[in-house]
Design an enzyme around this catalytic site. Structure first.
Site, PDB file in Angstrom:
ATOM      1  N   ASN B 139       2.685  10.914  27.903  1.00 52.38           N
ATOM      2  CA  ASN B 139       2.196   9.912  28.361  1.00 52.38           C
ATOM      3  C   ASN B 139       0.376  10.076  28.425  1.00 52.38           C
ATOM      4  OD1 ASN B 139       4.760   9.664  30.849  1.00 52.38           O
ATOM      5  ND2 ASN B 139       4.535   8.486  28.953  1.00 52.38           N
ATOM      6  N   CYS B 140       0.154  11.308  28.861  1.00 48.86           N
ATOM      7  CA  CYS B 140      -1.349  11.519  28.788  1.00 48.86           C
ATOM      8  C   CYS B 140      -2.056  11.761  27.317  1.00 48.86           C
ATOM      9  CB  CYS B 140      -1.687  12.477  29.925  1.00 48.86           C
ATOM     10  SG  CYS B 140      -0.622  13.829  29.870  1.00 48.86           S
ATOM     11  N   TYR B 141      -1.166  12.387  26.461  1.00 46.26           N
ATOM     12  CA  TYR B 141      -1.664  12.638  24.933  1.00 46.26           C
ATOM     13  C   TYR B 141      -0.625  11.891  24.293  1.00 46.26           C
ATOM     14  CZ  TYR B 141      -4.645  16.041  27.120  1.00 46.26           C
ATOM     15  OH  TYR B 141      -5.530  16.787  28.047  1.00 46.26           O
TER      16      TYR B 141
END
Lengths: 136, 406
Positions: B139-141
């Site tokens: 989700n963040c990368y």
């Protein structure tokens, strides 16, 4: 006057299967000593020769080879050291069969003596920084 | 006579330090005597330039848009695999890594034309390097693929970090078998056809400070053409080996972990190399200054090639089978004469370590110190010495049962 020279004969593919070197002895009375050869049918090949005989016969022999379509060069030009790449480590020194690499005092730099080189190519891959190059 | 590193640094700053290399010092001490030479000389510089496999770089490539985390994915630099088991954009590359497509020794001896050491040389030369990576996405990368050119000048940090360098003495390799063998010390001809040694001998850093009285954690050094530091002892640091009367180890002993900013280094002293039939590596240039704090330290720094004894080992059997069998002990003086005699054989010798490179490094460092461009640093902790009793152990091999859980 007798001459003796080390030369590299570069054969185009069409000449690789022809018996040419022996005619140097038969037709021109030259002695030859094969120092290295790479002859593969249907591809380019080369022979490193030490060719000895009377100057006139030698010149005629060279003319014969040139006319036959063989490219000839002096042997000492064939293996060249790339001075930018050489680290003077010395890995080549005992690998060379003709002791063409000499350690020079006082700082032990490695001197490449072209005149001793028979262009066998052993040093090419024995050189860690790959400073030795075969130039055609 | 006693002086401190602080005293020496004051003289360096004033441009008055007396600095000589570890070769010159031999003649000076022979001429002037130890105590007078010790009063006059402030620093002795050492050097070595040789293949050192436990070398590598780590760097941070900066965050892409959208972001990618390279962790647990696959990252390549000019097709050479890098290690990314760290934070998102930190990458580590080892000197001996090979492209996955390299034929290795399938046709023995393999050529090993390009690998990690060569990528390091290309980076430090300022060349663009092809970077390719795949990742699994989070989700963040979210990014799963990245292809780009990287260049050292754009990297956030680029650090040379070598965890075993500057070996204090080393084996001399020979081949007792009937066929040519291809080793990390080069090509060894059959039936004692040649002998290869690999140390700068009388110029080598740790041989000039055999008991680690001045070289310690935090020592500022010449590294790869720039400056670096001793970060730790190296792996396989083995101070407790047998020594000569002058305390010089008679086989491989101390080693160093070195670290420094790759961005101020120079490809002249960081060279990718190819060892036929073996693999790739990196030749590293290192120079370490030895502060002459007292005559005893100077005496150690005065060792000559004749004082250094190295073990001759058979690399066709004893080395690969890990049998601690030494054929002979020879001095560096003999090795550098061009031949050694073993079992009544005269064996021609050659080196893998560049003595002229080592000398140039020692002289470069001498110039830096004389011009006030390089100050000595006080080690913050000593390297483990003889009194620590540490020694390198072989692998504790334990048979593995089937269905074992770990």
């Amino acid at each position: 006057m007798k001459v003796s020279k080390k030369i590299v004969l570069h054969f185009p593919a069409r000449l690789v299967e022809e018996a040419i070197a022996c005619r140097l002895a038969k037709d021109f009375d030259l002695q030859f000593n094969i120092l290295k050869a790479s002859i593969i049918p249907d591809s380019e090949g080369f022979i490193v020769l030490e060719l000895t005989g009377e100057q006139e016969a030698y010149d005629q022999g060279i003319r014969f080879l040139t006319r036959a379509g063989i490219h000839i060069e002096a042997l000492s030009q064939s293996v060249v050291r790339n001075e930018d790449k050489c680290t003077h480590c010395g890995a080549c020194v005992t690998v060379c069969p003709t002791e063409a690499f000499e350690i020079e005092p006082p700082n032990r730099k490695i001197h490449f003596n072209h005149t001793k080189c028979i262009a066998c190519g052993v040093c090419l891959k024995a050189c860690p920084p790959r400073a030795m190059e075969l130039h055609f | 006579m006693q002086r401190t590193i602080e005293d020496i640094n004051l003289k360096i700053k004033a441009g008055k330090a007396v600095v000589v290399n570890a070769e010159e010092v031999i003649g000076i001490v022979a001429k002037k005597g130890l105590s007078r030479a010790a009063r006059e000389i402030d620093v002795v510089t050492t050097g070595t330039f040789s293949p050192m496999c436990s070398s590598g770089v780590y760097f941070n490539i900066g965050h892409s848009k959208p972001r990618i985390k390279l962790e647990a994915g696959k990252t390549f630099l000019n097709d050479v695999p890098a290690y990314t088991g760290f934070a998102a954009t930190d990458v580590m590359l080892g000197a001996t890594a090979l492209p996955e497509g390299d034929p290795r020794n399938k046709m023995h001896p393999g050529d090993f034309n390009y690998g990690g050491g060569h990528v390091i040389e290309d980076l430090v030369s300022g060349k663009d390097v092809y970077f390719s990576a795949t990742a699994y996405g989070t989700n963040c990368y979210p990014r799963k693929k990245l292809e780009t050119w990287i260049n050292m000048k754009d990297l956030n940090e680029a650090v040379l970090c070598n965890f075993r360098n500057a070996y204090q003495n080393y084996n001399v390799a020979v081949n007792l078998s009937d066929k040519t063998i291809y080793t990390y010390l080069g090509i060894l001809k059959p039936r004692l056809g040649n002998a290869v040694y690999c140390s700068a001998g009388q110029l080598s850093p740790l041989l000039n400070d055999p008991l680690y009285k001045t070289i310690g954690i935090g020592s500022r050094i010449f590294l790869g053409g720039g400056t670096g530091f001793v970060a730790w002892q190296g792996t396989q640091h083995n101070p407790t080996v047998p020594r000569t009367e002058k305390q010089i180890p008679k086989k491989g002993a101390g080693t160093l972990t070195l670290i420094g900013d790759l961005k101020q280094m120079n490809a002249r002293w960081l060279r990718g190399i190819s060892m036929q039939g073996y693999g790739v590596s990196l030749s590293v240039g290192i120079g370490i200054p030895i502060p002459i704090l007292n005559p005893e330290i100077l005496e150690y720094a005065t060792i000559t090639d004749d004082d250094i004894i190295a073990p001759v080992m058979d690399y066709s059997k004893a080395y690969p089978q890990n049998i601690p069998e030494i054929l002979a002990e020879v001095s560096y003086g003999r090795l550098k004469s061009g031949s050694i005699c073993i079992n009544n054989h005269d064996i021609p010798t050659s080196s893998l370590s560049s003595y002229s490179g080592a000398l140039e490094i020692a002289n470069t460092l001498k110039g830096w110190i004389k011009r006030g461009e390089f100050l000595l640093s006080e080690p913050v902790a000593p390297l483990p010495g003889l009194e620590d009793g540490s020694s390198t152990k072989p692998l504790n091999y334990r048979p593995v049962e089937r269905n074992n859980n770990y």
